[in-house]
Design a protein around this motif. Structure first.
Motif, mmCIF file in Angstrom:
data_model
loop_
_atom_site.group_PDB
_atom_site.id
_atom_site.type_symbol
_atom_site.label_atom_id
_atom_site.label_comp_id
_atom_site.label_asym_id
_atom_site.label_seq_id
_atom_site.Cartn_x
_atom_site.Cartn_y
_atom_site.Cartn_z
ATOM 1 N N GLN A 25 9.469 7.710 -8.014
ATOM 2 C CA GLN A 25 10.069 6.516 -8.616
ATOM 3 C C GLN A 25 10.484 5.539 -7.515
ATOM 4 O O GLN A 25 11.661 5.430 -7.158
ATOM 5 N N GLU B 137 0.838 -1.223 0.000
ATOM 6 C CA GLU B 137 0.000 0.000 0.000
ATOM 7 C C GLU B 137 0.863 1.259 0.000
ATOM 8 O O GLU B 137 0.569 2.224 -0.692
ATOM 9 N N GLN C 267 3.941 5.429 -5.734
ATOM 10 C CA GLN C 267 3.944 5.361 -7.195
ATOM 11 C C GLN C 267 2.820 6.221 -7.769
ATOM 12 O O GLN C 267 2.996 6.898 -8.784
ATOM 13 N N SER C 268 1.673 6.239 -7.086
ATOM 14 C CA SER C 268 0.545 7.026 -7.604
ATOM 15 C C SER C 268 0.819 8.524 -7.508
ATOM 16 O O SER C 268 0.196 9.320 -8.188
ATOM 17 N N ARG C 269 1.756 8.899 -6.654
ATOM 18 C CA ARG C 269 2.150 10.317 -6.553
ATOM 19 C C ARG C 269 3.277 10.664 -7.524
ATOM 20 O O ARG C 269 3.841 11.744 -7.482
ATOM 21 N N GLY C 270 3.655 9.696 -8.344
ATOM 22 C CA GLY C 270 4.684 9.969 -9.354
ATOM 23 C C GLY C 270 6.102 9.779 -8.852
ATOM 24 O O GLY C 270 7.060 10.121 -9.555
ATOM 25 N N VAL D 247 3.052 -3.438 -9.627
ATOM 26 C CA VAL D 247 3.671 -2.732 -8.489
ATOM 27 C C VAL D 247 5.147 -3.124 -8.382
ATOM 28 O O VAL D 247 6.014 -2.305 -8.066
ATOM 29 N N ARG E 102 2.443 1.566 -3.485
ATOM 30 C CA ARG E 102 1.438 1.982 -4.486
ATOM 31 C C ARG E 102 1.104 3.468 -4.308
ATOM 32 O O ARG E 102 0.976 4.213 -5.275
ATOM 33 N N TRP E 103 0.994 3.867 -3.061
ATOM 34 C CA TRP E 103 0.692 5.276 -2.757
ATOM 35 C C TRP E 103 1.793 6.176 -3.325
ATOM 36 O O TRP E 103 1.523 7.186 -3.987
#
Ligand code: URP
Ligand code: ZN
Ligand code: ZN
Length: 471
Positions: free
Chosen positions: A261, A250, A256-259, A314, A253-254
Protein backbone atom coordinates in the motif's frame (compact mmCIF):
# COMPACT_ATOMS: atom_id res chain seq x y z
CA UNK A 1 -36.51 25.59 13.25
CA UNK A 2 -37.07 27.03 9.76
CA UNK A 3 -37.34 24.51 6.97
CA UNK A 4 -36.54 27.15 4.36
CA UNK A 5 -33.41 26.51 2.38
CA UNK A 6 -30.66 29.11 2.84
CA UNK A 7 -29.39 28.60 -0.68
CA UNK A 8 -30.56 26.81 -3.80
CA UNK A 9 -28.12 26.29 -6.67
CA UNK A 10 -30.31 25.56 -9.70
CA UNK A 11 -29.59 23.33 -12.70
CA UNK A 12 -26.22 22.27 -11.43
CA UNK A 13 -24.25 19.80 -13.56
CA UNK A 14 -22.91 17.96 -10.53
CA UNK A 15 -19.71 15.96 -10.88
CA UNK A 16 -18.28 13.82 -8.09
CA UNK A 17 -15.50 11.27 -8.19
CA UNK A 18 -17.97 8.66 -9.42
CA UNK A 19 -21.21 10.30 -10.64
CA UNK A 20 -22.57 13.01 -12.87
CA UNK A 21 -26.16 14.28 -12.73
CA UNK A 22 -28.11 17.49 -13.18
CA UNK A 23 -30.16 18.75 -10.24
CA UNK A 24 -30.82 21.60 -7.83
CA UNK A 25 -28.69 21.70 -4.68
CA UNK A 26 -30.49 22.84 -1.52
CA UNK A 27 -28.36 24.07 1.36
CA UNK A 28 -29.37 24.58 4.96
CA UNK A 29 -27.13 25.45 7.94
CA UNK A 30 -23.99 25.08 5.87
CA UNK A 31 -24.75 21.54 4.72
CA UNK A 32 -26.30 20.05 1.63
CA UNK A 33 -29.87 19.33 2.73
CA UNK A 34 -31.38 18.07 -0.51
CA UNK A 35 -30.49 17.22 -4.11
CA UNK A 36 -33.51 17.21 -6.40
CA UNK A 37 -35.58 18.88 -9.07
CA UNK A 38 -37.91 21.86 -8.68
CA UNK A 39 -36.78 22.69 -5.14
CA UNK A 40 -38.72 25.46 -3.36
CA UNK A 41 -37.27 28.93 -3.44
CA UNK A 42 -34.33 29.45 -1.11
CA UNK A 43 -33.34 32.58 0.77
CA UNK A 44 -30.60 32.88 -1.82
CA UNK A 45 -30.78 31.61 -5.38
CA UNK A 46 -27.99 30.83 -7.82
CA UNK A 47 -28.45 29.72 -11.41
CA UNK A 48 -25.68 27.29 -12.40
CA UNK A 49 -26.87 26.61 -15.95
CA UNK A 50 -23.87 25.88 -18.15
CA UNK A 51 -21.53 25.47 -15.17
CA UNK A 52 -20.10 22.39 -13.51
CA UNK A 53 -20.68 21.94 -9.77
CA UNK A 54 -17.67 20.22 -8.23
CA UNK A 55 -16.89 19.52 -4.58
CA UNK A 56 -14.60 22.23 -3.23
CA UNK A 57 -10.96 21.30 -3.58
CA UNK A 58 -9.02 19.79 -0.67
CA UNK A 59 -5.35 20.78 -0.78
CA UNK A 60 -3.65 18.10 1.26
CA UNK A 61 -0.15 19.58 1.05
CA UNK A 62 0.56 23.26 1.47
CA UNK A 63 2.74 25.38 3.74
CA UNK A 64 1.28 28.48 5.40
CA UNK A 65 3.00 30.63 8.01
CA UNK A 66 5.28 27.73 8.87
CA UNK A 67 8.11 28.83 11.19
CA UNK A 68 11.36 28.82 9.22
CA UNK A 69 15.06 28.74 10.11
CA UNK A 70 17.83 31.17 9.11
CA UNK A 71 15.89 34.40 8.60
CA UNK A 72 13.46 32.94 6.04
CA UNK A 73 9.79 33.79 6.27
CA UNK A 74 6.79 32.56 4.34
CA UNK A 75 4.90 35.29 2.52
CA UNK A 76 1.48 33.71 3.11
CA UNK A 77 -0.16 33.39 6.47
CA UNK A 78 -3.49 31.66 7.08
CA UNK A 79 -5.42 34.69 5.81
CA UNK A 80 -3.69 35.33 2.49
CA UNK A 81 -3.03 31.63 1.87
CA UNK A 82 -6.63 30.52 2.41
CA UNK A 83 -7.93 33.54 0.49
CA UNK A 84 -5.87 32.40 -2.48
CA UNK A 85 -7.02 28.81 -2.00
CA UNK A 86 -10.68 29.85 -2.07
CA UNK A 87 -10.16 31.95 -5.21
CA UNK A 88 -8.69 28.88 -6.89
CA UNK A 89 -11.64 26.65 -5.94
CA UNK A 90 -10.08 25.02 -2.87
CA UNK A 91 -12.25 25.12 0.25
CA UNK A 92 -10.13 23.00 2.62
CA UNK A 93 -6.40 23.19 3.23
CA UNK A 94 -4.10 20.98 5.28
CA UNK A 95 -0.79 22.68 6.10
CA UNK A 96 1.86 21.44 8.53
CA UNK A 97 2.45 21.95 12.23
CA UNK A 98 6.20 21.39 12.28
CA UNK A 99 8.14 20.13 15.28
CA UNK A 100 11.56 21.67 15.74
CA UNK A 101 14.47 19.43 16.62
CA UNK A 102 14.66 19.62 20.43
CA UNK A 103 11.08 20.94 20.63
CA UNK A 104 7.79 19.26 21.42
CA UNK A 105 5.11 18.32 18.89
CA UNK A 106 2.35 19.51 21.21
CA UNK A 107 3.95 22.96 21.38
CA UNK A 108 4.15 23.06 17.57
CA UNK A 109 0.44 22.24 17.31
CA UNK A 110 -0.54 24.86 19.91
CA UNK A 111 1.56 27.48 18.15
CA UNK A 112 0.05 26.59 14.79
CA UNK A 113 -3.49 26.92 16.11
CA UNK A 114 -2.61 30.43 17.27
CA UNK A 115 -1.42 31.26 13.76
CA UNK A 116 -4.63 29.99 12.13
CA UNK A 117 -7.27 31.30 14.54
CA UNK A 118 -8.84 34.55 13.47
CA UNK A 119 -7.02 34.40 10.13
CA UNK A 120 -8.26 31.45 8.05
CA UNK A 121 -11.12 31.95 5.60
CA UNK A 122 -11.14 28.32 4.40
CA UNK A 123 -11.58 25.30 6.65
CA UNK A 124 -8.34 23.65 7.66
CA UNK A 125 -6.81 20.60 9.25
CA UNK A 126 -3.20 20.07 10.28
CA UNK A 127 -0.65 17.47 9.35
CA UNK A 128 2.26 17.14 11.76
CA UNK A 129 5.94 17.20 10.78
CA UNK A 130 7.89 14.85 13.02
CA UNK A 131 11.47 16.12 13.10
CA UNK A 132 12.62 14.77 16.47
CA UNK A 133 11.07 11.40 17.33
CA UNK A 134 12.33 11.12 20.90
CA UNK A 135 11.06 8.22 23.03
CA UNK A 136 8.64 10.66 24.69
CA UNK A 137 7.29 11.87 21.34
CA UNK A 138 6.89 8.32 20.04
CA UNK A 139 5.30 6.90 23.16
CA UNK A 140 3.10 9.77 24.38
CA UNK A 141 2.87 12.90 22.22
CA UNK A 142 2.30 11.32 18.83
CA UNK A 143 -0.32 8.74 19.89
CA UNK A 144 -2.18 11.40 21.89
CA UNK A 145 -2.17 13.87 18.98
CA UNK A 146 -3.43 11.15 16.62
CA UNK A 147 -6.32 10.56 19.04
CA UNK A 148 -7.04 14.28 19.03
CA UNK A 149 -7.45 14.43 15.22
CA UNK A 150 -3.98 14.84 13.75
CA UNK A 151 -3.90 11.55 11.87
CA UNK A 152 -1.24 12.25 9.25
CA UNK A 153 2.36 13.32 9.60
CA UNK A 154 5.25 14.07 7.31
CA UNK A 155 8.79 12.83 7.71
CA UNK A 156 11.81 14.04 5.76
CA UNK A 157 14.72 12.00 4.45
CA UNK A 158 16.57 15.24 3.62
CA UNK A 159 17.10 18.81 4.98
CA UNK A 160 19.46 19.01 7.99
CA UNK A 161 16.91 20.60 10.32
CA UNK A 162 14.20 18.03 9.57
CA UNK A 163 15.66 14.74 8.35
CA UNK A 164 15.28 11.46 10.19
CA UNK A 165 17.70 8.56 10.20
CA UNK A 166 16.54 5.25 8.73
CA UNK A 167 16.12 3.92 12.26
CA UNK A 168 13.98 6.91 13.24
CA UNK A 169 11.84 6.44 10.12
CA UNK A 170 11.13 2.88 11.17
CA UNK A 171 10.15 4.04 14.67
CA UNK A 172 7.74 6.64 13.31
CA UNK A 173 6.19 4.19 10.84
CA UNK A 174 5.63 1.78 13.69
CA UNK A 175 3.73 4.42 15.69
CA UNK A 176 1.58 5.07 12.60
CA UNK A 177 0.83 1.38 12.32
CA UNK A 178 -0.10 1.00 15.99
CA UNK A 179 -2.32 4.09 15.96
CA UNK A 180 -3.84 3.95 12.47
CA UNK A 181 -2.23 7.09 11.10
CA UNK A 182 -0.71 7.93 7.72
CA UNK A 183 2.94 8.84 7.16
CA UNK A 184 3.82 11.18 4.29
CA UNK A 185 7.41 10.82 3.12
CA UNK A 186 9.70 13.40 1.50
CA UNK A 187 11.96 10.98 -0.32
CA UNK A 188 15.40 12.30 -1.32
CA UNK A 189 18.77 10.90 -0.22
CA UNK A 190 20.37 13.49 2.09
CA UNK A 191 23.97 12.27 1.89
CA UNK A 192 23.94 12.10 -1.91
CA UNK A 193 22.57 15.64 -2.05
CA UNK A 194 25.17 17.05 0.34
CA UNK A 195 28.00 15.26 -1.49
CA UNK A 196 26.86 16.56 -4.87
CA UNK A 197 26.24 20.03 -3.45
CA UNK A 198 29.74 20.26 -1.96
CA UNK A 199 31.26 19.28 -5.30
CA UNK A 200 29.17 21.79 -7.29
CA UNK A 201 29.76 24.65 -4.86
CA UNK A 202 33.49 23.79 -4.70
CA UNK A 203 33.62 24.18 -8.49
CA UNK A 204 31.86 27.54 -8.27
CA UNK A 205 28.70 26.17 -9.88
CA UNK A 206 26.30 27.99 -7.61
CA UNK A 207 23.55 29.58 -9.74
CA UNK A 208 19.95 28.38 -9.29
CA UNK A 209 20.08 25.87 -12.14
CA UNK A 210 22.63 23.78 -10.25
CA UNK A 211 19.95 23.02 -7.68
CA UNK A 212 18.60 20.50 -10.20
CA UNK A 213 22.03 18.88 -10.62
CA UNK A 214 22.43 18.54 -6.87
CA UNK A 215 19.20 16.51 -6.64
CA UNK A 216 19.04 14.26 -9.73
CA UNK A 217 16.29 11.72 -10.24
CA UNK A 218 18.48 8.90 -8.90
CA UNK A 219 18.58 10.59 -5.50
CA UNK A 220 14.77 10.61 -5.38
CA UNK A 221 14.54 7.09 -6.81
CA UNK A 222 16.83 5.62 -4.17
CA UNK A 223 15.04 7.29 -1.27
CA UNK A 224 11.65 6.30 -2.68
CA UNK A 225 12.78 2.68 -2.85
CA UNK A 226 14.18 2.88 0.68
CA UNK A 227 10.95 4.36 2.05
CA UNK A 228 9.01 1.58 0.32
CA UNK A 229 11.28 -0.98 1.96
CA UNK A 230 10.65 0.55 5.40
CA UNK A 231 6.88 0.45 4.80
CA UNK A 232 7.14 -3.17 3.75
CA UNK A 233 9.19 -4.10 6.83
CA UNK A 234 6.80 -2.38 9.23
CA UNK A 235 3.79 -3.47 7.17
CA UNK A 236 2.16 -0.06 7.06
CA UNK A 237 0.91 2.14 4.20
CA UNK A 238 2.82 5.33 3.32
CA UNK A 239 2.27 8.25 0.98
CA UNK A 240 5.26 9.42 -1.07
CA UNK A 241 4.74 13.15 -1.56
CA UNK A 242 5.69 15.48 -4.44
CA UNK A 243 6.84 12.80 -6.88
CA UNK A 244 8.72 14.50 -9.70
CA UNK A 245 9.10 11.99 -12.51
CA UNK A 246 9.41 8.58 -14.03
CA UNK A 247 12.16 7.08 -11.89
CA UNK A 248 10.25 7.48 -8.65
CA UNK A 249 7.04 6.50 -10.44
CA UNK A 250 8.67 3.23 -11.51
CA UNK A 251 9.50 2.43 -7.89
CA UNK A 252 5.98 3.23 -6.75
CA UNK A 253 4.40 1.22 -9.56
CA UNK A 254 6.68 -1.69 -8.73
CA UNK A 255 5.63 -1.57 -5.07
CA UNK A 256 1.95 -1.25 -5.96
CA UNK A 257 2.21 -4.23 -8.32
CA UNK A 258 3.55 -6.29 -5.41
CA UNK A 259 0.45 -5.45 -3.40
CA UNK A 260 2.12 -2.95 -1.06
CA UNK A 261 0.00 0.00 0.00
CA UNK A 262 2.27 2.69 -1.36
CA UNK A 263 0.31 5.83 -2.17
CA UNK A 264 1.69 8.78 -4.09
CA UNK A 265 1.16 12.48 -4.60
CA UNK A 266 2.28 14.82 -7.34
CA UNK A 267 1.98 18.58 -7.83
CA UNK A 268 1.56 21.19 -10.61
CA UNK A 269 5.28 22.01 -10.77
CA UNK A 270 6.01 18.53 -12.14
CA UNK A 271 3.47 19.01 -14.94
CA UNK A 272 4.32 22.56 -15.95
CA UNK A 273 7.95 23.34 -14.99
CA UNK A 274 11.22 21.82 -16.15
CA UNK A 275 14.84 22.12 -15.02
CA UNK A 276 15.25 24.86 -17.63
CA UNK A 277 12.94 27.08 -15.60
CA UNK A 278 15.72 27.22 -13.00
CA UNK A 279 18.08 28.48 -15.73
CA UNK A 280 19.30 27.39 -19.13
CA UNK A 281 22.77 25.97 -19.56
CA UNK A 282 25.26 28.85 -19.45
CA UNK A 283 22.73 31.12 -17.75
CA UNK A 284 23.97 32.27 -14.38
CA UNK A 285 21.12 34.70 -13.75
CA UNK A 286 19.04 34.50 -10.60
CA UNK A 287 15.43 34.47 -11.90
CA UNK A 288 15.53 30.67 -11.86
CA UNK A 289 15.42 30.86 -8.05
CA UNK A 290 11.67 31.33 -8.46
CA UNK A 291 11.36 27.70 -9.53
CA UNK A 292 13.77 26.13 -7.04
CA UNK A 293 11.88 23.41 -5.20
CA UNK A 294 12.62 19.88 -4.05
CA UNK A 295 12.51 17.46 -5.70
CA UNK A 296 13.33 19.75 -8.63
CA UNK A 297 11.33 19.91 -11.86
CA UNK A 298 12.90 17.66 -14.49
CA UNK A 299 12.32 17.50 -18.29
CA UNK A 300 9.41 17.17 -20.76
CA UNK A 301 9.73 13.38 -20.83
CA UNK A 302 9.27 13.28 -17.06
CA UNK A 303 6.34 15.70 -17.27
CA UNK A 304 4.68 13.34 -19.75
CA UNK A 305 5.31 10.40 -17.42
CA UNK A 306 3.64 12.27 -14.54
CA UNK A 307 0.58 13.08 -16.69
CA UNK A 308 0.33 9.41 -17.71
CA UNK A 309 0.67 8.22 -14.14
CA UNK A 310 -2.10 10.60 -13.05
CA UNK A 311 -4.48 9.11 -15.59
CA UNK A 312 -3.23 5.59 -14.90
CA UNK A 313 -4.05 5.58 -11.19
CA UNK A 314 -0.52 5.58 -9.75
CA UNK A 315 -1.26 8.81 -7.87
CA UNK A 316 -3.95 9.14 -5.22
CA UNK A 317 -3.72 12.87 -4.68
CA UNK A 318 -2.72 16.04 -6.49
CA UNK A 319 -1.64 18.81 -4.12
CA UNK A 320 -0.05 22.23 -4.49
CA UNK A 321 2.94 21.94 -2.11
CA UNK A 322 2.40 25.70 -1.91
CA UNK A 323 5.63 27.03 -0.33
CA UNK A 324 5.22 30.80 -0.48
CA UNK A 325 8.54 32.64 -0.50
CA UNK A 326 8.77 36.04 -2.13
CA UNK A 327 11.38 36.43 -4.85
CA UNK A 328 12.55 39.98 -4.16
CA UNK A 329 12.67 39.78 -0.40
CA UNK A 330 15.51 39.44 2.13
CA UNK A 331 13.36 36.82 3.90
CA UNK A 332 12.57 35.00 0.65
CA UNK A 333 14.46 33.73 -2.39
CA UNK A 334 16.94 36.64 -2.11
CA UNK A 335 17.75 35.70 1.44
CA UNK A 336 19.62 38.46 3.26
CA UNK A 337 18.87 40.81 0.36
CA UNK A 338 21.05 39.20 -2.28
CA UNK A 339 21.39 36.35 -4.76
CA UNK A 340 22.29 33.17 -2.92
CA UNK A 341 24.20 30.05 -3.92
CA UNK A 342 21.56 27.47 -4.91
CA UNK A 343 21.89 25.54 -1.65
CA UNK A 344 20.80 28.59 0.37
CA UNK A 345 17.70 29.43 -1.68
CA UNK A 346 14.49 28.73 0.26
CA UNK A 347 12.90 25.70 -1.40
CA UNK A 348 9.42 25.63 -2.86
CA UNK A 349 7.04 27.38 -5.24
CA UNK A 350 3.67 29.04 -4.70
CA UNK A 351 0.63 27.32 -6.23
CA UNK A 352 -2.34 27.12 -3.89
CA UNK A 353 -4.59 29.17 -6.23
CA UNK A 354 -3.37 27.77 -9.53
CA UNK A 355 -3.36 24.06 -8.53
CA UNK A 356 -6.88 23.29 -9.71
CA UNK A 357 -6.98 25.34 -12.94
CA UNK A 358 -3.63 23.89 -14.05
CA UNK A 359 -4.88 20.33 -13.63
CA UNK A 360 -8.34 21.11 -15.00
CA UNK A 361 -6.70 22.30 -18.21
CA UNK A 362 -5.54 18.71 -18.71
CA UNK A 363 -9.16 17.59 -19.09
CA UNK A 364 -9.67 19.58 -22.29
CA UNK A 365 -6.35 18.18 -23.55
CA UNK A 366 -7.48 14.58 -22.92
CA UNK A 367 -4.96 13.96 -20.14
CA UNK A 368 -7.49 12.89 -17.50
CA UNK A 369 -11.25 12.71 -16.99
CA UNK A 370 -13.42 15.06 -15.00
CA UNK A 371 -14.07 12.30 -12.46
CA UNK A 372 -10.33 11.71 -12.08
CA UNK A 373 -9.90 15.44 -11.52
CA UNK A 374 -12.40 15.39 -8.64
CA UNK A 375 -10.92 12.21 -7.25
CA UNK A 376 -7.34 13.53 -7.19
CA UNK A 377 -8.09 17.02 -5.92
CA UNK A 378 -10.97 16.57 -3.49
CA UNK A 379 -12.37 13.09 -2.89
CA UNK A 380 -9.17 11.13 -2.24
CA UNK A 381 -7.47 13.81 -0.13
CA UNK A 382 -10.66 14.10 1.95
CA UNK A 383 -10.68 10.33 2.49
CA UNK A 384 -6.95 9.98 3.12
CA UNK A 385 -6.90 12.77 5.65
CA UNK A 386 -9.99 11.65 7.54
CA UNK A 387 -12.39 14.41 6.40
CA UNK A 388 -14.79 12.38 4.27
CA UNK A 389 -17.82 12.52 3.85
CA UNK A 390 -17.98 16.00 5.35
CA UNK A 391 -15.56 17.12 2.64
CA UNK A 392 -14.72 15.70 -0.80
CA UNK A 393 -18.16 15.15 -2.31
CA UNK A 394 -21.52 16.64 -3.16
CA UNK A 395 -24.03 14.58 -1.21
CA UNK A 396 -26.81 15.11 1.29
CA UNK A 397 -25.24 15.75 4.68
CA UNK A 398 -21.88 16.92 3.34
CA UNK A 399 -20.67 20.46 3.94
CA UNK A 400 -21.89 22.72 1.14
CA UNK A 401 -18.37 23.31 -0.18
CA UNK A 402 -19.11 23.73 -3.86
CA UNK A 403 -17.12 25.25 -6.67
CA UNK A 404 -18.92 26.22 -9.86
CA UNK A 405 -16.61 25.91 -12.85
CA UNK A 406 -16.94 27.45 -16.27
CA UNK A 407 -15.30 24.67 -18.28
CA UNK A 408 -14.85 26.87 -21.35
CA UNK A 409 -13.39 29.99 -19.82
CA UNK A 410 -9.88 30.67 -20.99
CA UNK A 411 -7.64 32.46 -18.53
CA UNK A 412 -4.04 33.61 -18.83
CA UNK A 413 -2.43 33.22 -15.41
CA UNK A 414 -0.78 36.40 -14.15
CA UNK A 415 0.44 37.12 -10.66
CA UNK A 416 -1.42 40.43 -10.62
CA UNK A 417 -4.72 38.56 -10.65
CA UNK A 418 -3.82 36.06 -7.90
CA UNK A 419 -4.72 36.44 -4.23
CA UNK A 420 -1.67 35.08 -2.44
CA UNK A 421 0.89 37.45 -0.91
CA UNK A 422 3.78 36.16 -3.01
CA UNK A 423 5.41 38.55 -5.50
CA UNK A 424 5.46 36.06 -8.40
CA UNK A 425 3.92 32.92 -9.82
CA UNK A 426 6.05 30.36 -11.66
CA UNK A 427 3.09 29.92 -14.04
CA UNK A 428 3.05 33.52 -15.32
CA UNK A 429 1.61 33.69 -18.84
CA UNK A 430 0.31 30.11 -19.04
CA UNK A 431 -3.18 29.98 -20.55
CA UNK A 432 -5.65 27.45 -19.17
CA UNK A 433 -9.13 26.35 -20.18
CA UNK A 434 -11.63 26.14 -17.32
CA UNK A 435 -11.89 28.38 -14.29
CA UNK A 436 -13.64 28.23 -10.88
CA UNK A 437 -15.98 31.20 -11.19
CA UNK A 438 -18.06 30.87 -8.01
CA UNK A 439 -17.04 29.29 -4.73
CA UNK A 440 -19.13 28.37 -1.68
CA UNK A 441 -17.78 27.21 1.65
CA UNK A 442 -20.37 25.71 4.05
CA UNK A 443 -23.02 27.41 1.90
CA UNK A 444 -21.47 30.86 2.14
CA UNK A 445 -20.60 32.41 -1.20
CA UNK A 446 -16.99 33.55 -1.02
CA UNK A 447 -16.26 34.10 -4.70
CA UNK A 448 -18.81 35.41 -7.21
CA UNK A 449 -17.94 35.67 -10.89
CA UNK A 450 -14.27 35.49 -10.01
CA UNK A 451 -14.54 38.30 -7.48
CA UNK A 452 -13.44 37.58 -3.93
CA UNK A 453 -16.21 38.76 -1.60
CA UNK A 454 -13.96 39.44 1.39
CA UNK A 455 -15.49 37.21 4.03
CA UNK A 456 -14.41 37.77 7.62
CA UNK A 457 -10.94 36.39 8.42
CA UNK A 458 -11.37 33.65 11.00
CA UNK A 459 -14.52 32.16 9.46
CA UNK A 460 -12.50 29.07 8.54
CA UNK A 461 -12.98 26.20 10.97
CA UNK A 462 -10.44 23.73 12.28
CA UNK A 463 -11.27 20.16 11.19
CA UNK A 464 -10.06 17.38 13.47
CA UNK A 465 -9.25 14.43 11.22
CA UNK A 466 -10.67 10.95 11.53
CA UNK A 467 -8.84 7.78 10.60
CA UNK A 468 -7.31 7.68 7.11
CA UNK A 469 -9.33 5.83 4.42
CA UNK A 470 -6.89 4.54 1.87
CA UNK A 471 -9.29 3.78 -0.99
O1 URP B 1 10.67 22.49 -2.21
C1 URP B 1 9.73 22.19 -1.51
N1 URP B 1 8.96 21.17 -1.82
N2 URP B 1 9.47 22.93 -0.43
C2 URP B 1 8.43 22.75 0.48
C3 URP B 1 8.80 21.83 1.57
C4 URP B 1 8.64 20.41 1.18
O2 URP B 1 9.60 19.68 1.23
O3 URP B 1 7.54 20.00 0.84
ZN1 ZN C 1 8.72 17.80 1.06
ZN1 ZN D 1 5.80 20.61 1.01
Amino acid sequence: MSTELDLVIRNADVVTASDRFTCDIGVRDGRIAVLGHGLPRGAREMDATGLLALPGGVDGHCHLDQPMPDGMRMADDFFTGTRAAICGGTTTVIPFAAQEKGGSLEAAVADYHRRAEGRAVADYGFHLIVADPTPHVLKYELPELIRQGYTSFKVYMTYDDLKLSDREMLDVLDVAKQNNALVMVHAENADCISWLTEKLVGEGRISPRFHGLSRPAAVEREATHRAITFAELVDVPILIVHVSGKEAIEQIRWAQSRGLQILAETCPQYLYLTAEDMGLQGDDGYEGAKCVCSPPPRDPENQAAVWRALAGGVFSVFSSDHAPFNYDDPEGKKLGGQAQPFDHIPNGVPGIETRLPLLFDGIARGKLSLHQFVELTSYRPARLYGLYPRKGTIAVGADADITLWDPERRVRITNDALHHAVDYTPYEGIEVTGWPVHCFSRGEMLVENGKYLEPAPGRGQFLPAGAPSLV
